[in-house]
Design a protein around this motif. Structure first.
Motif, PDB file in Angstrom:
ATOM      1  N   LEU A 271       0.835  -1.206   0.000  1.00  0.00           N
ATOM      2  CA  LEU A 271       0.000   0.000   0.000  1.00  0.00           C
ATOM      3  C   LEU A 271       0.874   1.261   0.000  1.00  0.00           C
ATOM      4  CD1 LEU A 271      -2.785   1.335   0.177  1.00  0.00           C
ATOM      5  CD2 LEU A 271      -2.641   1.112   2.684  1.00  0.00           C
ATOM      6  N   THR A 272       1.954   1.217   0.812  1.00  0.00           N
ATOM      7  CA  THR A 272       2.873   2.369   0.860  1.00  0.00           C
ATOM      8  C   THR A 272       3.523   2.608  -0.503  1.00  0.00           C
ATOM      9  OG1 THR A 272       3.310   1.921   3.196  1.00  0.00           O
ATOM     10  CG2 THR A 272       4.878   3.336   2.022  1.00  0.00           C
ATOM     11  N   ALA A 273       3.942   1.516  -1.147  1.00  0.00           N
ATOM     12  CA  ALA A 273       4.567   1.653  -2.470  1.00  0.00           C
ATOM     13  C   ALA A 273       3.582   2.212  -3.490  1.00  0.00           C
ATOM     14  CB  ALA A 273       5.104   0.295  -2.929  1.00  0.00           C
ATOM     15  N   ASP A 274       2.323   1.742  -3.418  1.00  0.00           N
ATOM     16  CA  ASP A 274       1.324   2.250  -4.353  1.00  0.00           C
ATOM     17  C   ASP A 274       1.057   3.735  -4.120  1.00  0.00           C
ATOM     18  OD1 ASP A 274       1.099  -0.196  -5.536  1.00  0.00           O
ATOM     19  OD2 ASP A 274      -0.713  -0.801  -4.457  1.00  0.00           O
ATOM     20  N   VAL A 275       0.969   4.137  -2.849  1.00  0.00           N
ATOM     21  CA  VAL A 275       0.728   5.560  -2.542  1.00  0.00           C
ATOM     22  C   VAL A 275       1.887   6.422  -3.029  1.00  0.00           C
ATOM     23  CG1 VAL A 275       0.445   7.225  -0.675  1.00  0.00           C
ATOM     24  CG2 VAL A 275      -0.797   5.063  -0.601  1.00  0.00           C
ATOM     25  N   GLU A 276       3.129   5.941  -2.816  1.00  0.00           N
ATOM     26  CA  GLU A 276       4.285   6.703  -3.299  1.00  0.00           C
ATOM     27  C   GLU A 276       4.303   6.761  -4.819  1.00  0.00           C
ATOM     28  OE1 GLU A 276       7.665   4.841  -1.602  1.00  0.00           O
ATOM     29  OE2 GLU A 276       7.406   5.767   0.385  1.00  0.00           O
ATOM     30  N   ARG A 277       3.887   5.678  -5.472  1.00  0.00           N
ATOM     31  CA  ARG A 277       3.837   5.685  -6.929  1.00  0.00           C
ATOM     32  C   ARG A 277       2.799   6.681  -7.442  1.00  0.00           C
ATOM     33  NH1 ARG A 277       0.598   2.555  -9.958  1.00  0.00           N
ATOM     34  NH2 ARG A 277       0.159   1.256  -8.132  1.00  0.00           N
TER      35      ARG A 277
ATOM     36  N   THR B 260      -2.802   7.085 -10.938  1.00  0.00           N
ATOM     37  CA  THR B 260      -3.703   7.929 -10.153  1.00  0.00           C
ATOM     38  C   THR B 260      -4.482   7.134  -9.110  1.00  0.00           C
ATOM     39  OG1 THR B 260      -5.449   7.634 -11.819  1.00  0.00           O
ATOM     40  CG2 THR B 260      -4.011   9.569 -12.051  1.00  0.00           C
ATOM     41  N   ARG B 261      -4.281   5.784  -9.052  1.00  0.00           N
ATOM     42  CA  ARG B 261      -5.008   4.953  -8.102  1.00  0.00           C
ATOM     43  C   ARG B 261      -4.064   3.915  -7.518  1.00  0.00           C
ATOM     44  NH1 ARG B 261      -7.824   8.487  -8.893  1.00  0.00           N
ATOM     45  NH2 ARG B 261     -10.038   8.588  -9.489  1.00  0.00           N
ATOM     46  N   VAL B 262      -4.359   3.478  -6.257  1.00  0.00           N
ATOM     47  CA  VAL B 262      -3.627   2.372  -5.640  1.00  0.00           C
ATOM     48  C   VAL B 262      -4.425   1.100  -5.902  1.00  0.00           C
ATOM     49  CG1 VAL B 262      -2.602   3.861  -3.886  1.00  0.00           C
ATOM     50  CG2 VAL B 262      -4.770   2.718  -3.414  1.00  0.00           C
ATOM     51  N   SER B 263      -3.729  -0.036  -5.988  1.00  0.00           N
ATOM     52  CA  SER B 263      -4.397  -1.294  -6.297  1.00  0.00           C
ATOM     53  C   SER B 263      -5.042  -1.882  -5.047  1.00  0.00           C
ATOM     54  CB  SER B 263      -3.387  -2.292  -6.876  1.00  0.00           C
ATOM     55  OG  SER B 263      -2.338  -2.523  -5.947  1.00  0.00           O
ATOM     56  N   VAL B 264      -6.227  -2.448  -5.209  1.00  0.00           N
ATOM     57  CA  VAL B 264      -6.944  -3.113  -4.118  1.00  0.00           C
ATOM     58  C   VAL B 264      -6.854  -4.611  -4.389  1.00  0.00           C
ATOM     59  CG1 VAL B 264      -9.126  -3.301  -2.887  1.00  0.00           C
ATOM     60  CG2 VAL B 264      -8.465  -1.122  -3.933  1.00  0.00           C
ATOM     61  N   ALA B 265      -5.861  -5.303  -3.735  1.00  0.00           N
ATOM     62  CA  ALA B 265      -5.594  -6.705  -4.046  1.00  0.00           C
ATOM     63  C   ALA B 265      -6.618  -7.638  -3.390  1.00  0.00           C
ATOM     64  CB  ALA B 265      -4.181  -7.074  -3.596  1.00  0.00           C
ATOM     65  N   LYS B 266      -6.941  -7.385  -2.124  1.00  0.00           N
ATOM     66  CA  LYS B 266      -7.835  -8.276  -1.389  1.00  0.00           C
ATOM     67  C   LYS B 266      -8.905  -7.475  -0.681  1.00  0.00           C
ATOM     68  CE  LYS B 266      -4.302 -11.823  -0.589  1.00  0.00           C
ATOM     69  NZ  LYS B 266      -3.586 -12.636   0.422  1.00  0.00           N
ATOM     70  N   ASN B 267      -9.962  -8.179  -0.363  1.00  0.00           N
ATOM     71  CA  ASN B 267     -11.065  -7.539   0.336  1.00  0.00           C
ATOM     72  C   ASN B 267     -10.880  -7.674   1.844  1.00  0.00           C
ATOM     73  OD1 ASN B 267     -13.453  -6.247   0.845  1.00  0.00           O
ATOM     74  ND2 ASN B 267     -14.729  -8.064   0.498  1.00  0.00           N
ATOM     75  N   ASN B 268      -9.829  -7.066   2.378  1.00  0.00           N
ATOM     76  CA  ASN B 268      -9.553  -7.109   3.808  1.00  0.00           C
ATOM     77  C   ASN B 268      -9.357  -5.683   4.312  1.00  0.00           C
ATOM     78  OD1 ASN B 268      -7.076  -6.441   2.751  1.00  0.00           O
ATOM     79  ND2 ASN B 268      -6.161  -8.447   3.136  1.00  0.00           N
ATOM     80  N   GLU B 269      -8.790  -5.568   5.538  1.00  0.00           N
ATOM     81  CA  GLU B 269      -8.621  -4.244   6.127  1.00  0.00           C
ATOM     82  C   GLU B 269      -7.708  -3.363   5.276  1.00  0.00           C
ATOM     83  OE1 GLU B 269      -8.644  -7.012   7.666  1.00  0.00           O
ATOM     84  OE2 GLU B 269     -10.070  -6.879   9.320  1.00  0.00           O
ATOM     85  N   VAL B 270      -6.602  -3.946   4.777  1.00  0.00           N
ATOM     86  CA  VAL B 270      -5.694  -3.177   3.922  1.00  0.00           C
ATOM     87  C   VAL B 270      -6.406  -2.770   2.638  1.00  0.00           C
ATOM     88  CG1 VAL B 270      -3.503  -3.218   2.684  1.00  0.00           C
ATOM     89  CG2 VAL B 270      -3.673  -4.295   4.924  1.00  0.00           C
ATOM     90  N   GLY B 271      -7.234  -3.680   2.102  1.00  0.00           N
ATOM     91  CA  GLY B 271      -8.014  -3.333   0.921  1.00  0.00           C
ATOM     92  C   GLY B 271      -8.985  -2.197   1.199  1.00  0.00           C
ATOM     93  N   SER B 272      -9.563  -2.187   2.412  1.00  0.00           N
ATOM     94  CA  SER B 272     -10.462  -1.104   2.791  1.00  0.00           C
ATOM     95  C   SER B 272      -9.711   0.224   2.872  1.00  0.00           C
ATOM     96  CB  SER B 272     -11.128  -1.414   4.138  1.00  0.00           C
ATOM     97  OG  SER B 272     -11.881  -2.600   4.052  1.00  0.00           O
ATOM     98  N   VAL B 273      -8.482   0.144   3.459  1.00  0.00           N
ATOM     99  CA  VAL B 273      -7.656   1.357   3.525  1.00  0.00           C
ATOM    100  C   VAL B 273      -7.316   1.841   2.118  1.00  0.00           C
ATOM    101  CG1 VAL B 273      -5.428   2.289   4.263  1.00  0.00           C
ATOM    102  CG2 VAL B 273      -6.709   0.780   5.784  1.00  0.00           C
ATOM    103  N   ALA B 274      -6.948   0.878   1.230  1.00  0.00           N
ATOM    104  CA  ALA B 274      -6.629   1.245  -0.158  1.00  0.00           C
ATOM    105  C   ALA B 274      -7.837   1.871  -0.845  1.00  0.00           C
ATOM    106  CB  ALA B 274      -6.147   0.023  -0.929  1.00  0.00           C
ATOM    107  N   ALA B 275      -9.048   1.297  -0.605  1.00  0.00           N
ATOM    108  CA  ALA B 275     -10.256   1.875  -1.203  1.00  0.00           C
ATOM    109  C   ALA B 275     -10.510   3.283  -0.670  1.00  0.00           C
ATOM    110  CB  ALA B 275     -11.451   0.968  -0.930  1.00  0.00           C
ATOM    111  N   ALA B 276     -10.272   3.487   0.644  1.00  0.00           N
ATOM    112  CA  ALA B 276     -10.455   4.829   1.217  1.00  0.00           C
ATOM    113  C   ALA B 276      -9.444   5.812   0.622  1.00  0.00           C
ATOM    114  CB  ALA B 276     -10.315   4.760   2.741  1.00  0.00           C
TER     115      ALA B 276
END
Length: 485
Positions: A80-86, A94-110
């Motif tokens: 997630l950090t790498a995607d945000v820096e990218r 312009t978007r971070v990837s949402v790999a899984k439907n878990n808490e990290v995925g929720s953070v990525a979606a937010a």
């Protein structure tokens, strides 16, 4: 499966093994206490092996959890950090990837929602900035003043079409270039920079000279003004120099008015001086007692004519002053027979006609309707047109007055055989104090007021006044008035 469930499942499995091991040990101890020595020894070895097995499995599971749980938590965060820096970098992402439907995925979606909102706001801000830039650019381009912006490093960062016209250079040869470099081959810019390099004054803006240019064959005057620009430094909490704005204001109208004023003063001085000198000479002749009575009458007639001329000139000045002060024309419109107006006007200027031996021809159409007009103002206009025609006509020439119906109007023309008027003067001669061109062998122009006042008189009555003329072919001044119903 969510990250939280995976962690809970691993911890629950570890706790289950530990609880199972403890329960087995307690059960084995109670069992050994109730058995014989031989059986106890065999069961003790079995219990020891079972405990070792449980310990091994627990240790292995603990090691797996020790390695797996941090990776389970940290790896998605790293991704997630790498995607945000990218996304934050200069690339197209312009978007971070949402790999899984878990808490990290929720953070990525937010994070994606925040990025999407920021992108929308950025686009709206960019659109507003583009609109403001285009509006400012249109404003700068439409200015009648020349505008040149030079930054603190001496680079030209802004210009408009008027400045380019004055410098005779296209924008691409000005923008982004050092002003000193352009000035090496441009005399006009060199003069501007000389004002810029002059010692600063106490005033925020300094006035430069006035430049005369002829971009399209007409004389244009531009006044240079240099204004210093200051920008506020947030770090130092003070204003610092940021460059200069060179503004060239079009003062052609003021220069033309000044020229008209000078011309008017010279003309009116001449117009006043000539009759006054004539009156003064006539009075000196009247003082001579040897002068015959008939000659005295002739001299007195000359004084009367010059006095009337002065009264007419003063009357014109008074009329102009009243019109400039916003006074309304007092008209008394009524059905007017134009032949009577022509008769009165020709009788008034008969002495001038005889003096130059001019032949006056009057051509009245039949039938001729009455005009709805003010008798006094209309007669004044006709006398003024006839006086101008007499002034510019050569000795022995012909003057012609035409009166005829013209649709719902009545048209009256005064035609002469004078030197004519160039086309470029056809509008100017109706402007106050402008006057017409001077022809060789002809007297100078009058006060420049008669035609201006005449047009206002005719326009106020619902008519028009214009001229048709060309050099060497005489002039024809025509005005129209509404026909009486």
């Amino acid at each position: 499966m969510s990250l939280k469930i995976q962690i809970r499942l691993g911890v629950s499995l570890m706790l289950g093994l530990l609880l199972g091991l403890g329960s087995y040990v307690i059960f084995t101890i109670h069992r050994l206490e109730s058995e014989g020595p031989v059986v106890q020894a065999a069961n003790a070895r079995m219990a020891q092996q079972a405990v070792y097995l449980f310990l091994g499995i627990s240790t292995l599971l603990g090691i797996v959890l020790l390695v797996r749980l941090p990776r389970l938590v940290v790896r998605p965060l790293h991704r997630l950090t790498a995607d945000v820096e990218r996304v934050a970098g200069p690339g197209p992402a312009t978007r971070v990837s949402v790999a899984k439907n878990n808490e990290v995925g929720s953070v990525a979606a937010a994070v994606n929602r925040v990025l999407r909102q920021a992108e929308d706001e950025r686009r709206a801000t960019l659109a507003e900035l583009i609109t403001q830039r285009n509006r400012t650019d249109s404003l700068v381009r439409s200015l009648d003043e020349g505008l040149l912006l030079i930054d603190q490093q001496g680079l030209i960062v802004l210009t408009n079409p008027v400045a380019c016209l004055l410098l005779s250079l296209p924008p691409k040869e000005l923008l982004g270039r050092p002003a000193a470099e352009v000035a090496r081959t441009n005399d006009m810019l060199r003069d501007w920079l000389a004002v810029l390099s002059a010692p600063p004054t106490a005033e925020h803006a300094s006035q430069g000279p006035t430049y005369l240019v002829r971009p399209h064959g007409e004389n244009l005057h531009y006044q240079l003004t240099v204004t210093a620009i200051e920008a506020f430094n947030e770090d130092l909490k003070k204003s610092e120099p940021a460059g200069h704005v060179l503004c060239l204001r079009n003062v052609s109208d003021f220069k033309n008015l000044d020229q008209l004023k000078s011309t008017f003063l010279a003309t009116i001085s001449h117009e006043l001086k000539t009759p006054l000198a004539s009156i003064n000479l006539s009075l000196m002749l009247l003082q001579d007692e040897r002068l015959e009575a008939a000659k005295r009458q002739q001299v007195a007639g000359g004084i009367r004519a010059e006095t009337q001329r002065l009264l007419g000139l003063v009357g014109q000045l008074i009329e102009v002053a009243r019109l400039d002060a916003g006074g309304d024309l007092k008209l008394n419109p009524q059905p007017v027979p134009l032949p009577e107006v022509v008769r009165y006007a020709t009788e008034t200027i008969k002495a001038q006609l005889d003096d130059k031996q001019l032949q006056l021809r009057v051509r009245l159409a039949e039938p001729l309707p009455h005009a709805q007009a003010d008798v006094e103002k209309t007669t004044w206009v006709l006398i003024n047109l006839l006086s101008n025609a007499i002034r510019y006509s050569p000795h022995g020439a012909n003057l012609t007055i035409h009166v005829k119906p013209w649709g719902e109007m009545v048209q009256l023309s005064v035609e002469d055989e004078g030197p004519g008027i160039p086309k470029e003067y056809h509008i100017r001669i109706f402007q106050r104090f402008a006057g017409g061109p001077r022809a060789a062998g002809m007297p100078g122009g009058g006060s420049g007021l008669g035609l201006s006042i005449s047009r206002e008189f005719i326009t106020a009555q619902g008519g028009q006044l214009w001229v048709e003329s060309q050099p060497g072919a005489g002039s024809c001044f025509t005005f129209t008035l509404p026909a009486a119903g």
